[in-house]
Design a protein around this motif. Structure first.
Motif, PDB file in Angstrom:
ATOM      1  N   UNK A   1       0.831  -1.198   0.000  1.00  0.00           N
ATOM      2  CA  UNK A   1       0.000   0.000   0.000  1.00  0.00           C
ATOM      3  C   UNK A   1       0.871   1.254   0.000  1.00  0.00           C
ATOM      4  N   UNK A   2       0.393   2.331  -0.617  1.00  0.00           N
ATOM      5  CA  UNK A   2       1.148   3.577  -0.596  1.00  0.00           C
ATOM      6  C   UNK A   2       1.129   4.222   0.790  1.00  0.00           C
ATOM      7  N   UNK A   3       2.049   5.133   0.998  1.00  0.00           N
ATOM      8  CA  UNK A   3       2.114   5.883   2.253  1.00  0.00           C
ATOM      9  C   UNK A   3       0.770   6.558   2.512  1.00  0.00           C
ATOM     10  N   UNK A   4       0.354   6.600   3.737  1.00  0.00           N
ATOM     11  CA  UNK A   4      -0.904   7.186   4.224  1.00  0.00           C
ATOM     12  C   UNK A   4      -2.125   6.286   4.039  1.00  0.00           C
ATOM     13  N   UNK A   5      -2.078   5.315   3.165  1.00  0.00           N
ATOM     14  CA  UNK A   5      -3.199   4.385   3.034  1.00  0.00           C
ATOM     15  C   UNK A   5      -3.132   3.378   4.173  1.00  0.00           C
ATOM     16  N   UNK A   6      -4.289   2.878   4.592  1.00  0.00           N
ATOM     17  CA  UNK A   6      -4.301   1.901   5.680  1.00  0.00           C
ATOM     18  C   UNK A   6      -5.465   0.947   5.536  1.00  0.00           C
ATOM     19  N   UNK A   7      -5.295  -0.253   6.118  1.00  0.00           N
ATOM     20  CA  UNK A   7      -6.330  -1.283   6.135  1.00  0.00           C
ATOM     21  C   UNK A   7      -7.061  -1.205   7.467  1.00  0.00           C
ATOM     22  N   UNK A   8      -8.379  -1.148   7.410  1.00  0.00           N
ATOM     23  CA  UNK A   8      -9.143  -1.192   8.649  1.00  0.00           C
ATOM     24  C   UNK A   8      -9.432  -2.651   8.982  1.00  0.00           C
ATOM     25  N   UNK A   9      -9.601  -2.967  10.246  1.00  0.00           N
ATOM     26  CA  UNK A   9      -9.894  -4.361  10.598  1.00  0.00           C
ATOM     27  C   UNK A   9     -11.179  -4.843   9.920  1.00  0.00           C
ATOM     28  N   UNK A  10     -11.095  -6.020   9.328  1.00  0.00           N
ATOM     29  CA  UNK A  10     -12.253  -6.620   8.661  1.00  0.00           C
ATOM     30  C   UNK A  10     -13.183  -7.240   9.702  1.00  0.00           C
ATOM     31  N   UNK A  11     -14.161  -8.009   9.254  1.00  0.00           N
ATOM     32  CA  UNK A  11     -15.093  -8.607  10.213  1.00  0.00           C
ATOM     33  C   UNK A  11     -14.466  -9.707  11.063  1.00  0.00           C
ATOM     34  N   UNK A  12     -13.279 -10.159  10.706  1.00  0.00           N
ATOM     35  CA  UNK A  12     -12.527 -11.074  11.576  1.00  0.00           C
ATOM     36  C   UNK A  12     -11.681 -10.269  12.568  1.00  0.00           C
ATOM     37  N   UNK A  13     -11.766  -8.939  12.451  1.00  0.00           N
ATOM     38  CA  UNK A  13     -11.074  -7.968  13.321  1.00  0.00           C
ATOM     39  C   UNK A  13      -9.566  -7.984  13.150  1.00  0.00           C
TER      40      UNK A  13
ATOM     41  N   UNK B   1      -7.978   4.278  12.390  1.00  0.00           N
ATOM     42  CA  UNK B   1      -7.436   3.046  11.799  1.00  0.00           C
ATOM     43  C   UNK B   1      -8.107   1.797  12.358  1.00  0.00           C
ATOM     44  N   UNK B   2      -8.697   1.879  13.541  1.00  0.00           N
ATOM     45  CA  UNK B   2      -9.330   0.699  14.137  1.00  0.00           C
ATOM     46  C   UNK B   2     -10.846   0.677  13.917  1.00  0.00           C
ATOM     47  N   UNK B   3     -11.349   1.479  12.986  1.00  0.00           N
ATOM     48  CA  UNK B   3     -12.780   1.507  12.711  1.00  0.00           C
ATOM     49  C   UNK B   3     -13.230   0.201  12.062  1.00  0.00           C
ATOM     50  N   UNK B   4     -14.499   0.029  11.903  1.00  0.00           N
ATOM     51  CA  UNK B   4     -15.018  -1.146  11.199  1.00  0.00           C
ATOM     52  C   UNK B   4     -15.251  -0.797   9.735  1.00  0.00           C
ATOM     53  N   UNK B   5     -15.262  -1.797   8.847  1.00  0.00           N
ATOM     54  CA  UNK B   5     -15.586  -1.520   7.453  1.00  0.00           C
ATOM     55  C   UNK B   5     -16.978  -0.911   7.289  1.00  0.00           C
TER      56      UNK B   5
END
Length: 179
Positions: free
Chosen positions: A104-116, A150-154
């Protein structure tokens, strides 16, 4: 009963194009995009390569999601969500959604999926449940940063994005595990 349309109650948005060297729209997911973490034999939980083009004018960032509207949960299942992809990015390499988001590029992030977990989780439809649709969406947004933690849900990411979506590029793959 009708199929769950994940866009049924969302605001209308322009369409643009998403393609993949990994996936074919309407076809079954390759084993690499199935979930070994959820016990699918041979599954590797590798996020697919995605490329997009033709986003609407005014696009300032993108988000990418993978959602299974057919999961037996009453609310589907979010497998992957990436936020704050810059407007200059029009591709994610295969494997970008690993544990560290290394592709992923700088500043992009993955939020926790439904498996958290903040990473791509491959498909794992319950055996005998029938075919499931896996909806990959590139969302073109009118803001540079969506402003969620960053810890939000989808689901919360989607709720926050709803008023900022200029366009959607959609690719749907399938998976089924027979009993």
């Amino acid at each position: 009963m009708s199929a769950n349309d994940p866009f049924a109650r969302l605001p209308e948005a322009a369409t643009f194009t998403v393609t993949s060297t990994t996936l074919t729209d309407g076809a079954p997911l390759p084993i690499e995009q199935m979930s070994g973490l959820f016990g699918v034999p041979g599954g590797k939980d590798v996020s697919p390569q995605l490329s997009w083009s033709g986003a609407p004018a005014g696009t300032k960032s993108y988000a990418v999601t993978m959602y299974d509207p057919d999961a037996p949960s009453g609310s589907g299942f979010w497998h992957w969500a990436v936020a704050d992809l810059p407007a200059t990015v029009t591709e994610l390499p295969e494997g970008a959604g690993d544990d560290t988001g290394s592709g992923l590029p700088e500043d992009a992030f993955q939020v926790p999926n439904d498996a958290r977990v903040g990473r791509f989780i491959g498909a794992a439809p319950p055996a005998g449940h029938g075919p499931h649709r896996y909806v990959f969406v590139v969302h073109a947004l009118d803001v540079e940063f969506i402003g969620v933690p960053a810890d939000t849900s989808p689901a919360f990411l989607g709720f926050t994005m709803a008023r900022h979506i200029l366009g959607r590029a959609v690719l749907t793959a399938t998976a089924e595990i027979t009993a």
